[in-house]
Design a protein around this motif. Structure first.
Motif, short mmCIF file in Angstrom:
data_model
loop_
_atom_site.label_atom_id
_atom_site.label_comp_id
_atom_site.label_asym_id
_atom_site.label_seq_id
_atom_site.Cartn_x
_atom_site.Cartn_y
_atom_site.Cartn_z
N VAL A 1 -8.96 50.30 79.07
CA VAL A 1 -9.78 49.34 79.80
C VAL A 1 -11.21 49.87 79.82
N HIS A 2 -12.09 49.20 79.09
CA HIS A 2 -13.46 49.65 78.92
C HIS A 2 -14.37 48.74 79.73
N ILE A 3 -15.40 49.32 80.34
CA ILE A 3 -16.22 48.52 81.24
C ILE A 3 -17.68 48.54 80.81
N ALA A 4 -18.28 47.36 80.71
CA ALA A 4 -19.70 47.24 80.38
C ALA A 4 -20.39 46.46 81.49
N ARG A 5 -21.50 46.99 81.98
CA ARG A 5 -22.21 46.28 83.04
C ARG A 5 -23.47 45.61 82.51
N THR A 6 -23.93 46.03 81.31
CA THR A 6 -25.15 45.44 80.74
C THR A 6 -24.87 44.99 79.31
N GLU A 7 -25.75 44.17 78.78
CA GLU A 7 -25.61 43.69 77.41
C GLU A 7 -25.61 44.87 76.42
N ASP A 8 -26.43 45.89 76.68
CA ASP A 8 -26.49 47.04 75.78
C ASP A 8 -25.17 47.81 75.77
N GLU A 9 -24.62 48.01 76.98
CA GLU A 9 -23.33 48.70 77.07
C GLU A 9 -22.25 47.90 76.34
N LEU A 10 -22.33 46.57 76.47
CA LEU A 10 -21.36 45.71 75.80
C LEU A 10 -21.46 45.87 74.29
N TYR A 11 -22.71 45.85 73.78
CA TYR A 11 -22.90 46.01 72.33
C TYR A 11 -22.32 47.34 71.85
N ASP A 12 -22.63 48.41 72.58
CA ASP A 12 -22.16 49.74 72.17
C ASP A 12 -20.63 49.78 72.08
N LEU A 13 -19.96 49.15 73.05
CA LEU A 13 -18.50 49.17 73.05
C LEU A 13 -17.93 48.31 71.93
N VAL A 14 -18.48 47.11 71.76
CA VAL A 14 -17.95 46.20 70.72
C VAL A 14 -18.15 46.81 69.34
#
Lengths: 161, 132
Positions: A112-125
């Motif tokens: 379960v990975h958590i992203a709070r910002t668009e940048d964090e989301l990009y890094d995870l994807v």
């Protein structure tokens, strides 16, 4: 395929827009269940609502699920052994901050990975191999819950413990 | 409920489920099987109630414990009518709000639980753990 879901009750334009931007930069098909979101995506296949069996089929066909912090979707990811990224609605995007609370409760859980910002989301994807979620690893939580419940039941029957 | 069975290991338990074979998967004796139902299917609710009543009359439980949903609530109501202690554990899937069954159960349950801290209230539902 990456499956994006916002749930069906509320719009979540911030997530759809972020995934649209990301989909433009990666070489993976992205399918989004958008609910009543109004943002018009150019790089996503979108559908407002998926009946449960179709959602299940999409989830099975996916290699990654990106979701608002809906526990139903988390359970699906765990059951199917897919990695899941949670992108919680913040204050103002929901009645209260409970999606952040859900994320905090699930933080550190395998897959379960958590992203709070668009940048964090990009890094995870963009990470090639995210750890998949699983229904195991809950033994400690279950033992605690079970013990607490056992004591409460004993009290209910008059202090026997 | 299967995952919490240790909590009631010191009592003799009878299981009622809507899923045949569920108890066997956890090494427990076969339970009673009733029709699944929900508020949108009143006929199924009726059938489920008619299946539950004789089970309850035969078993005379001193305690009814359930994780819902509608069939569990029906069991809770019947148990309460027969003077049993009642325990409701709202499903972990209800992280945004209590289920409708869960809200109704609040009126009947001696122990009324949610699996999410942020849904707990001083007068219930209470939080004492989560299956995740």
């Amino acid at each position: 395929m990456i499956l994006v879901t916002t749930g069906t009750q509320l719009p979540f334009d911030r997530l759809i827009r972020a995934m649209d931007d990301i989909a433009a930069q990666i070489d993976i098909r992205v399918f989004a269940q958008t609910g009543p979101s109004r943002y018009v995506a150019r790089h996503l296949e979108c559908q407002a609502y998926l009946p449960p069996q179709e959602f299940e089929a999409k989830a099975k066909a996916s290699s990654l699920i990106v979701s608002h912090a809906g526990i139903g979707t988390v359970l699906t990811a765990m059951r199917l052994g897919r990695p899941i990224i949670l992108f919680p609605r913040e204050n103002g995007e929901h009645r209260n901050d409970h999606q952040v609370a859900t994320c905090n409760a699930l933080r550190g859980r395998r897959g379960v990975h958590i992203a709070r910002t668009e940048d964090e989301l990009y890094d995870l994807v963009a990470k090639p191999l995210l750890v998949p979620a699983a229904l195991v690893d809950s033994e400690a939580a279950i033992r605690t819950f079970s013990n607490n419940l056992e004591h409460s039941i004993a009290r209910l029957f008059g202090g026997r413990s | 409920m299967m995952l919490l069975r240790d909590a009631i290991a010191s009592y003799s338990a009878v299981y009622v489920t809507t899923a045949p074979g569920l108890t066997a998967r956890f090494g427990l004796p076969e339970g009673y099987v009733v029709t699944d139902c929900n508020a949108r299917r009143p006929l199924a609710v009726l059938r489920c109630t008619l299946q539950l009543a004789p089970i309850m009359l035969r078993e005379r439980p001193q305690m009814v414990i359930t994780t819902g949903a509608a069939p569990g609530l029906l069991g809770l109501v019947l148990g309460k009518l027969m003077g049993a202690k009642t325990i409701w554990i709202d499903s972990v899937a209800n992280s945004e709000r209590l289920s409708m069954s869960g809200k109704i159960a609040g009126w009947l349950a001696d122990i009324w639980l949610t699996q999410w801290e942020h849904l707990a209230r001083p007068r219930g539902p209470h939080f004492m753990g989560r299956l995740l």
